[in-house]
Design a protein around this motif. Structure first.
Motif, PDB file in Angstrom:
ATOM      1  N   SER A   1      36.667  39.548  51.020  1.00  0.00           N
ATOM      2  CA  SER A   1      36.647  39.592  49.555  1.00  0.00           C
ATOM      3  C   SER A   1      35.933  38.353  49.023  1.00  0.00           C
ATOM      4  N   GLU A   2      35.413  38.475  47.779  1.00  0.00           N
ATOM      5  CA  GLU A   2      34.730  37.327  47.173  1.00  0.00           C
ATOM      6  C   GLU A   2      35.682  36.157  46.989  1.00  0.00           C
ATOM      7  N   THR A   3      36.946  36.485  46.661  1.00  0.00           N
ATOM      8  CA  THR A   3      37.948  35.431  46.476  1.00  0.00           C
ATOM      9  C   THR A   3      38.120  34.625  47.753  1.00  0.00           C
ATOM     10  N   MET A   4      38.235  35.343  48.893  1.00  0.00           N
ATOM     11  CA  MET A   4      38.447  34.658  50.160  1.00  0.00           C
ATOM     12  C   MET A   4      37.213  33.839  50.553  1.00  0.00           C
ATOM     13  N   THR A   5      36.035  34.418  50.358  1.00  0.00           N
ATOM     14  CA  THR A   5      34.797  33.699  50.667  1.00  0.00           C
ATOM     15  C   THR A   5      34.715  32.407  49.847  1.00  0.00           C
ATOM     16  N   ALA A   6      35.040  32.508  48.549  1.00  0.00           N
ATOM     17  CA  ALA A   6      34.983  31.335  47.673  1.00  0.00           C
ATOM     18  C   ALA A   6      36.018  30.293  48.105  1.00  0.00           C
ATOM     19  N   ARG A   7      37.192  30.769  48.512  1.00  0.00           N
ATOM     20  CA  ARG A   7      38.253  29.838  48.918  1.00  0.00           C
ATOM     21  C   ARG A   7      37.817  29.052  50.162  1.00  0.00           C
ATOM     22  N   LEU A   8      37.259  29.739  51.136  1.00  0.00           N
ATOM     23  CA  LEU A   8      36.837  29.076  52.377  1.00  0.00           C
ATOM     24  C   LEU A   8      35.687  28.109  52.107  1.00  0.00           C
ATOM     25  N   ALA A   9      34.762  28.510  51.201  1.00  0.00           N
ATOM     26  CA  ALA A   9      33.643  27.628  50.866  1.00  0.00           C
ATOM     27  C   ALA A   9      34.156  26.353  50.188  1.00  0.00           C
ATOM     28  N   ALA A  10      35.163  26.517  49.305  1.00  0.00           N
ATOM     29  CA  ALA A  10      35.716  25.354  48.595  1.00  0.00           C
ATOM     30  C   ALA A  10      36.372  24.374  49.569  1.00  0.00           C
ATOM     31  N   LEU A  11      36.849  24.890  50.699  1.00  0.00           N
ATOM     32  CA  LEU A  11      37.471  24.021  51.707  1.00  0.00           C
ATOM     33  C   LEU A  11      36.431  23.336  52.589  1.00  0.00           C
TER      34      LEU A  11
END
Lengths: 209, 209
Positions: free
Chosen positions: B98-108
């Motif tokens: 999901s886009e949410t998960m992709t964004a979360r991992l990128a933010a980390l």
């Protein structure tokens, strides 16, 4: 609730629920006449657990039965509890660890193999790798153990001490089943990150700068 | 050598070898008349690889076919090579991240999901854990990634750069297949060690000293 409502609540079909009941993965409902039974939230929770163990953990039906049996009669000691969790999660089969392997792991300062499902699993997986021609050096094993202590730091949380034994056991089993794949995926991502650093065309071009 | 000798050399039965030939897991021998073929050391090595992938890696026949196809036509780039290894090792199926998960991992600060089998696998395993009610905090993920970089340091070795592409690819695939179970076993041993420190009766008694 009726079995049809249990099916709706869990997304698991009635034939599959009946199979779980026959196989002892799911405790019987409260009898309501000869052909009907009533199910409650404990059944919903149990069905979800069984699906997690099968779908994510890829456990066999026999292994799942061991898990639910252990959950219904958990050991009192927190420490034995983890041994119980590790025992049901470990792949069935495999020969007992060799004395050579046990001595090697002990010399590295890793816990020894006696009565520990985790140590047995370590000796067996290492032996399997070596039999297939893959040797891990003592330095790698020591470094990996330190790394996995860092991972385990988030697993063995103080809150476990306050949980009822059945809850703590479920926490340990489900935690490992759901997050082993995350740990392995992080290994792959880390390999990719290091590979990009070490082997990408950009780093090859920049190596001489 | 004849197929019976290949069976002796590998410990795999003739019917199973014939099955591997039919399924394309094993390359044909050199024809010697209408009903006989000659096999050599490349066949012995390939059969051992197939057994490792099936017995230790628990890969499906379809996945094993993907591995041997990739080995026969490896990518030239070292970096793409690891992506190929990760792609064949990853569990089939699963929805796109999901886009949410992709964004979360990128933010980390973890590599993003585009075109990376490893990042896709991470997003999928994390989503599966969360759907089953198991939330990993950002702090845990960051700490685990650092730990797995330490593990991967022994995986992405400089020697890979000097190997022919097919050998490097086999190294990456077999290395992960054989040592993923060792990494997971070390996690269990580390949990046990920390549990003994934190929850054993002895440490409970000694906590107030």
């Amino acid at each position: 609730m009726r079995i049809s409502e249990l099916a709706d609540a869990t997304g698991v079909s009635i034939p599959t629920l009946k199979y779980y009941l026959r196989e002892g993965l799911l405790h019987p409902g409260r009898a309501r006449g000869a052909t009907r039974a009533d199910y409650d939230d404990t059944h919903v929770e149990r069905v979800r657990l069984v699906r997690t163990l099968i779908d994510v953990g890829r456990l066999s039906i026999d292994r799942v039965r061991e898990v639910v049996t252990a959950l219904d009669r958990p050991p009192e000691s927190r420490h034995l509890l983890l041994g119980t969790a590790h025992d049901v999660l470990r792949q069935a089969g495999g020969s007992p660890p060799s004395e050579t392997m046990t001595a090697r792991l002990a010399a590295l300062g890793l816990p020894d193999c006696v009565d520990s499902p985790a140590s047995t699993q370590l000796a067996q997986t290492l032996s399997a790798a070596e039999e297939a021609g893959w040797h891990l050096t003592d330095a790698t094993l020591t470094s990996w153990f330190a790394a996995m202590k860092r991972v385990a730091d988030a697993d063995v949380v103080p809150e476990l001490a306050a949980m009822p034994p059945g809850d703590a056991l479920r926490h340990a089993i489900v935690g490992n089943v759901l997050t082993d794949p995350v740990v392995i995926a992080l290994r792959r991502v880390a390999q990719e990150a290091l590979s990009a650093e070490r082997f990408s065309p950009a780093s090859e071009h920049q190596a001489s700068r």
